[in-house]
Design a protein around this motif. Structure first.
Motif, PDB file in Angstrom:
ATOM      1  N   ASP A   1      -5.569   8.122  19.778  1.00 18.74           N
ATOM      2  CA  ASP A   1      -5.456   8.837  18.510  1.00 18.74           C
ATOM      3  C   ASP A   1      -4.207   8.408  17.725  1.00 18.74           C
ATOM      4  OD1 ASP A   1      -6.417  11.338  16.892  1.00 18.74           O
ATOM      5  OD2 ASP A   1      -4.236  11.520  17.051  1.00 18.74           O
ATOM      6  N   ILE A   2      -4.394   8.112  16.449  1.00 17.26           N
ATOM      7  CA  ILE A   2      -3.255   7.744  15.597  1.00 17.26           C
ATOM      8  C   ILE A   2      -3.256   8.549  14.297  1.00 17.26           C
ATOM      9  CG2 ILE A   2      -2.850   5.417  16.508  1.00 17.26           C
ATOM     10  CD1 ILE A   2      -4.572   4.343  14.196  1.00 17.26           C
ATOM     11  N   ASN A   3      -3.755   9.749  14.346  1.00 16.17           N
ATOM     12  CA  ASN A   3      -3.741  10.593  13.154  1.00 16.17           C
ATOM     13  C   ASN A   3      -2.323  10.883  12.662  1.00 16.17           C
ATOM     14  OD1 ASN A   3      -6.431  11.803  12.017  1.00 16.17           O
ATOM     15  ND2 ASN A   3      -6.750  11.577  14.229  1.00 16.17           N
ATOM     16  N   ASP A   4      -1.354  10.817  13.565  1.00 20.04           N
ATOM     17  CA  ASP A   4       0.034  11.041  13.165  1.00 20.04           C
ATOM     18  C   ASP A   4       0.598   9.896  12.335  1.00 20.04           C
ATOM     19  OD1 ASP A   4      -0.168   9.591  15.726  1.00 20.04           O
ATOM     20  OD2 ASP A   4       2.018   9.551  15.644  1.00 20.04           O
ATOM     21  N   LEU A   5      -0.168   8.802  12.208  1.00 13.25           N
ATOM     22  CA  LEU A   5       0.285   7.663  11.418  1.00 13.25           C
ATOM     23  C   LEU A   5      -0.365   7.608  10.036  1.00 13.25           C
ATOM     24  CD1 LEU A   5       0.408   4.867  14.161  1.00 13.25           C
ATOM     25  CD2 LEU A   5       2.222   6.413  13.394  1.00 13.25           C
ATOM     26  N   ARG A   6      -1.038   8.692   9.653  1.00 12.03           N
ATOM     27  CA  ARG A   6      -1.503   8.765   8.270  1.00 12.03           C
ATOM     28  C   ARG A   6      -0.290   8.732   7.339  1.00 12.03           C
ATOM     29  NH1 ARG A   6      -6.927  11.284   7.533  1.00 12.03           N
ATOM     30  NH2 ARG A   6      -7.817  11.692   9.605  1.00 12.03           N
ATOM     31  N   TRP A   7      -0.476   8.161   6.153  1.00 15.81           N
ATOM     32  CA  TRP A   7       0.652   7.949   5.253  1.00 15.81           C
ATOM     33  C   TRP A   7       1.461   9.216   4.974  1.00 15.81           C
ATOM     34  CZ3 TRP A   7       3.452   4.076   4.405  1.00 15.81           C
ATOM     35  CH2 TRP A   7       2.944   2.788   4.278  1.00 15.81           C
ATOM     36  N   ARG A   8       0.792  10.307   4.674  1.00 13.88           N
ATOM     37  CA  ARG A   8       1.524  11.525   4.319  1.00 13.88           C
ATOM     38  C   ARG A   8       2.457  11.952   5.455  1.00 13.88           C
ATOM     39  NH1 ARG A   8       1.629  15.405   0.590  1.00 13.88           N
ATOM     40  NH2 ARG A   8      -0.089  14.399  -0.537  1.00 13.88           N
ATOM     41  N   THR A   9       1.956  11.906   6.681  1.00 12.46           N
ATOM     42  CA  THR A   9       2.763  12.306   7.833  1.00 12.46           C
ATOM     43  C   THR A   9       3.952  11.377   8.022  1.00 12.46           C
ATOM     44  OG1 THR A   9       0.789  13.202   8.907  1.00 12.46           O
ATOM     45  CG2 THR A   9       2.702  12.791  10.307  1.00 12.46           C
ATOM     46  N   VAL A  10       3.712  10.065   7.886  1.00 11.82           N
ATOM     47  CA  VAL A  10       4.776   9.073   8.062  1.00 11.82           C
ATOM     48  C   VAL A  10       5.876   9.265   7.024  1.00 11.82           C
ATOM     49  CG1 VAL A  10       5.306   6.601   7.882  1.00 11.82           C
ATOM     50  CG2 VAL A  10       3.309   7.356   9.186  1.00 11.82           C
ATOM     51  N   ILE A  11       5.493   9.458   5.777  1.00 11.00           N
ATOM     52  CA  ILE A  11       6.484   9.612   4.708  1.00 11.00           C
ATOM     53  C   ILE A  11       7.266  10.909   4.865  1.00 11.00           C
ATOM     54  CG2 ILE A  11       6.773   9.926   2.213  1.00 11.00           C
ATOM     55  CD1 ILE A  11       4.383   7.993   1.855  1.00 11.00           C
TER      56      ILE A  11
ATOM     57  N   PRO B   1       0.815  -1.218   0.000  1.00  8.30           N
ATOM     58  CA  PRO B   1       0.000   0.000   0.000  1.00  8.30           C
ATOM     59  C   PRO B   1       0.846   1.265   0.000  1.00  8.30           C
ATOM     60  CG  PRO B   1       0.003  -1.005   2.185  1.00  8.30           C
ATOM     61  CD  PRO B   1       0.653  -1.991   1.246  1.00  8.30           C
ATOM     62  N   GLU B   2       2.112   1.141   0.397  1.00  8.67           N
ATOM     63  CA  GLU B   2       2.976   2.316   0.441  1.00  8.67           C
ATOM     64  C   GLU B   2       3.227   2.915  -0.943  1.00  8.67           C
ATOM     65  OE1 GLU B   2       5.740  -1.125   1.815  1.00  8.67           O
ATOM     66  OE2 GLU B   2       3.588  -0.803   1.564  1.00  8.67           O
ATOM     67  N   ILE B   3       3.107   2.103  -2.000  1.00 12.52           N
ATOM     68  CA  ILE B   3       3.349   2.643  -3.334  1.00 12.52           C
ATOM     69  C   ILE B   3       2.334   3.729  -3.671  1.00 12.52           C
ATOM     70  CG2 ILE B   3       3.317   2.123  -5.806  1.00 12.52           C
ATOM     71  CD1 ILE B   3       4.685  -0.485  -5.248  1.00 12.52           C
ATOM     72  N   GLU B   4       1.059   3.464  -3.422  1.00 13.25           N
ATOM     73  CA  GLU B   4       0.038   4.477  -3.691  1.00 13.25           C
ATOM     74  C   GLU B   4       0.250   5.707  -2.808  1.00 13.25           C
ATOM     75  OE1 GLU B   4      -2.178   4.584  -6.151  1.00 13.25           O
ATOM     76  OE2 GLU B   4      -1.173   2.740  -6.810  1.00 13.25           O
ATOM     77  N   ALA B   5       0.695   5.485  -1.572  1.00 14.72           N
ATOM     78  CA  ALA B   5       0.961   6.611  -0.671  1.00 14.72           C
ATOM     79  C   ALA B   5       2.128   7.447  -1.190  1.00 14.72           C
ATOM     80  CB  ALA B   5       1.271   6.087   0.730  1.00 14.72           C
ATOM     81  N   TYR B   6       3.193   6.780  -1.630  1.00 17.00           N
ATOM     82  CA  TYR B   6       4.330   7.504  -2.202  1.00 17.00           C
ATOM     83  C   TYR B   6       3.889   8.332  -3.412  1.00 17.00           C
ATOM     84  CZ  TYR B   6       7.901   4.845   0.437  1.00 17.00           C
ATOM     85  OH  TYR B   6       8.693   4.310   1.410  1.00 17.00           O
ATOM     86  N   LYS B   7       3.082   7.754  -4.262  1.00 20.89           N
ATOM     87  CA  LYS B   7       2.657   8.436  -5.482  1.00 20.89           C
ATOM     88  C   LYS B   7       1.891   9.725  -5.160  1.00 20.89           C
ATOM     89  CE  LYS B   7       0.996   5.595  -8.700  1.00 20.89           C
ATOM     90  NZ  LYS B   7       0.293   4.396  -9.254  1.00 20.89           N
ATOM     91  N   LYS B   8       1.095   9.694  -4.091  1.00 20.95           N
ATOM     92  CA  LYS B   8       0.348  10.895  -3.697  1.00 20.95           C
ATOM     93  C   LYS B   8       1.288  11.962  -3.134  1.00 20.95           C
ATOM     94  CE  LYS B   8      -3.911   8.367  -2.631  1.00 20.95           C
ATOM     95  NZ  LYS B   8      -4.822   7.912  -1.536  1.00 20.95           N
TER      96      LYS B   8
END
Length: 296
Positions: A273-283, A15-22
């Protein structure tokens, strides 16, 4: 525009590929799983999910290790990758524990990029519950899912279980006629939250063996984003995550021996709360983006 190729063998769920692409939307990002007849020379950066890589190419290359080796003789496989893989421009690891499994000491810079959660898992709340339990993931004997299914077919037959993911034919044939076990099969990623949130409890069913006990459970993160009550096997990573995040998961073993109505109803489940683990924030936290801007 600069072009990035995400190169994989197509076997792993990434799933990280789609996150990277965004996140890297200012580049042209191409997923090799959707392309044929790829000419590597057409790209400014090759991003490979490992795997083995013996090739050499005159452009920046990233080797990403989102997991240590699995299957038969995983530690031997780690050693082979350490000894034989070509030297990349940079390496990315899931976490420090995964990095330690490979012994790289060649001075190549590295980044850590843990698993994240897609925004779609935060959008469904207060959904009507149709099932008691949900399990999302690979439905195979190598993951000991046969033990879980046998338990639900017999001792836990009063509970319904929804299974989301690719399943082995043998397991399906054995349990397809159980009134309380439902095989949804492989569904589109964007549909997973809609179906998973129809359950009261979510099963994070991970064998307590190498390397699984070292690695982030993506599905557990997604269950929490859906605010499901977490029932999980007991292993190193999940215990550390639960403690750090001040959550409360009901712990069990592969045989689910302690699961009963009284325990489920009396246990004080707690998600935080785990909003800090959304893909954009993690990347963005990993600082990979800055490296790419400086190197292509």
């Amino acid at each position: 525009m600069k072009k990035i190729l995400f190169l994989s063998d197509g076997k792993a769920y990434l799933p990280e590929i789609e996150a990277y692409k965004k996140v890297f939307s200012e580049y042209i990002c191409v997923d090799s799983r959707n392309e044929t007849n790829i000419n590597l020379c057409e790209y400014d950066l090759i991003w490979k999910f490992m795997g083995m890589d013996f090739g050499k190419i005159d452009r920046p290359i990233i080797h990403e290790y989102s997991s240590a080796s699995v299957g038969m003789f995983p530690k031997v496989k780690n050693t082979i990758k350490f000894l034989l893989n070509s030297k990349p421009s940079v390496r990315i690891f899931l976490n420090e524990e995964v990095r330690k499994q490979f012994f790289f000491n060649d001075g190549v810079p590295c980044f850590y990029r843990d698993m994240g959660i897609d925004d779609i898992f935060f959008q469904l709340v207060d959904t009507e519950k149709t099932y008691d339990f949900v399990y999302v993931g690979e439905i195979s004997e190598k993951r000991n899912i046969n033990i879980m299914l046998k338990k639900f077919a017999n001792d836990l037959s009063e509970y319904s279980l929804l299974l989301i993911g690719k399943y082995e034919t043998g397991l399906y044939e054995q349990y397809k006629n159980c009134n309380n076990i439902f095989f949804a099969g492989f569904i589109k990623y964007e549909e997973v939250p809609f179906w998973a949130c129809k359950s009261k409890y979510a099963l994070n069913y991970i064998p307590n063996k190498y390397p699984y006990y070292l690695q982030t459970s993506t599905k557990l993160l997604e269950y929490i984003a859906l605010n499901l009550k977490i029932v999980t096997t007991d292993y190193e990573w999940v215990n550390k995550f639960e403690q750090e995040r001040k959550m409360q998961f009901l712990k069990t073993n592969l045989s689910l021996n302690n699961i009963n109505d009284n325990y489920l109803k009396s246990f004080n489940f707690k998600n935080t709360d785990i909003n800090d683990l959304r893909w954009r924030t993690v990347i963005e936290k990993s600082r990979i983006k800055e490296w790419i801007k400086d190197n292509i």
